[in-house]
Design a protein around this motif. Sequence first.
Motif, PDB file in Angstrom:
ATOM      1  N   HIS A  56     135.093  -1.748 -92.410  1.00 38.31           N
ATOM      2  CA  HIS A  56     135.138  -0.946 -93.549  1.00 38.31           C
ATOM      3  C   HIS A  56     133.732  -0.055 -93.395  1.00 38.31           C
ATOM      4  CE1 HIS A  56     134.272  -4.845 -95.698  1.00 38.31           C
ATOM      5  NE2 HIS A  56     133.288  -3.913 -95.842  1.00 38.31           N
ATOM      6  N   GLU A 129     141.932  -5.479 -95.075  1.00 41.96           N
ATOM      7  CA  GLU A 129     141.360  -4.318 -95.409  1.00 41.96           C
ATOM      8  C   GLU A 129     142.061  -3.599 -96.541  1.00 41.96           C
ATOM      9  OE1 GLU A 129     138.231  -3.622 -95.100  1.00 41.96           O
ATOM     10  OE2 GLU A 129     137.542  -4.545 -93.417  1.00 41.96           O
ATOM     11  N   GLY A 133     139.168  -0.616 -97.498  1.00 36.57           N
ATOM     12  CA  GLY A 133     139.100  -0.180 -95.938  1.00 36.57           C
ATOM     13  C   GLY A 133     140.343   1.006 -95.586  1.00 36.57           C
ATOM     14  N   HIS A 186     135.634  -5.729-102.845  1.00 35.41           N
ATOM     15  CA  HIS A 186     136.259  -4.915-102.111  1.00 35.41           C
ATOM     16  C   HIS A 186     137.508  -4.682-102.274  1.00 35.41           C
ATOM     17  CE1 HIS A 186     132.646  -6.103 -99.710  1.00 35.41           C
ATOM     18  NE2 HIS A 186     132.756  -4.971 -99.047  1.00 35.41           N
TER      19      HIS A 186
END
Length: 365
Positions: A56, A129, A133, A186
């Motif tokens: 990412h 992700e 991401g 994240h």
Amino acid sequence: MDNDLRLQAAPDYAAVVLGNLAEPYPHSAHHTQVSADDRPTPEQIHPAFYTSFDWHSCVHMHWLGASLLGGTPGSPSAGAAPEGASDGGTAAWVDSSTEASLRAALGANLTQAKLAVERDYLVANPSWERPYGWAWLMRLAATCSASSDAQLREWGTALEPLVDAVAELSVAWMAKAQYPVRHGLHTNAAFGVGYMLDAFRSLGRADAAAACEEAARTWFGNDRGWPGDWELSGQDFLSAGLSEADLMRRVLSADEFSAWFAAFLPGLSAESRILQPVSVTDETDGYLVHLHGLNLTRAGQVARIIATLRESSTSGACASAAVLNEALDPLLKAGLRGMESGDFMSTHWLASFARDALGSVAALD
């Protein structure tokens, strides 16, 4: 002031991009092995995005490089650019030599062949992700596709299969996710969905954009009394509360958002903990250094929330904007100081957040 800061910082940020894209190790792999023989190198499974410590971070280093080559009108990094800087792809923010180096580095990775491998990995690993991401990948695609620069548009075309894949994955995920992820790392749902929503709108992916809007309203529309003084934990780089507000300003009208925000953070003042800068005690610790990013993401989110409140005619909007405006400069300055360490644990990702925050603050001018 903030356009000047962007222009002054651009050579340093370009050097960060070039350094990161040439730095395959150290690398933090997030590949799930399915057998003892399933031990690929990062470059084998991620030929476009295998540097910059992790996938990412590599993706948003490419976004940073693309934004330095030609900013995108209407994006958070838009704004009246100074003379000699980009106003939508007509000029780069850096000198011609650095521009050529950036084009070569990004162009070597953003090829159809390499991106096809990246797409196949995303499809084969549908929660990988998600959503952080995905969000940066969509921002990269939107920035390239909306540019007036021919090479950036070519990269945008090469990224279209990944956009299609992420759009499908996102719609499927949001349809079954009953609850959002709310912490400051994240997997935070609001942060990722907010940037995906911007990108899907820009890229004309109406179904995916509508899914983002529906998820935002379902997950967050009735939230009240967010505990802003208690949300901080020791390795956050996102404010869960401000990330949520930054998403909701995208899906509500300005007046609707002003009322929602007042109920979401009642009693907000410049002294509220959610608006206070935080410090880092060890620049080499990859988790503690996240707090530099928290200052920067808070600054960018505060700036964008202010912009929406300024559009509202409700009685409390002006007062809320004034409180946020008082907190904005200290957050931004604290975050930018984090760029001074030069340690790889900061440089492999932080410049993207600095650029993003500076762009959002500049858009207020």
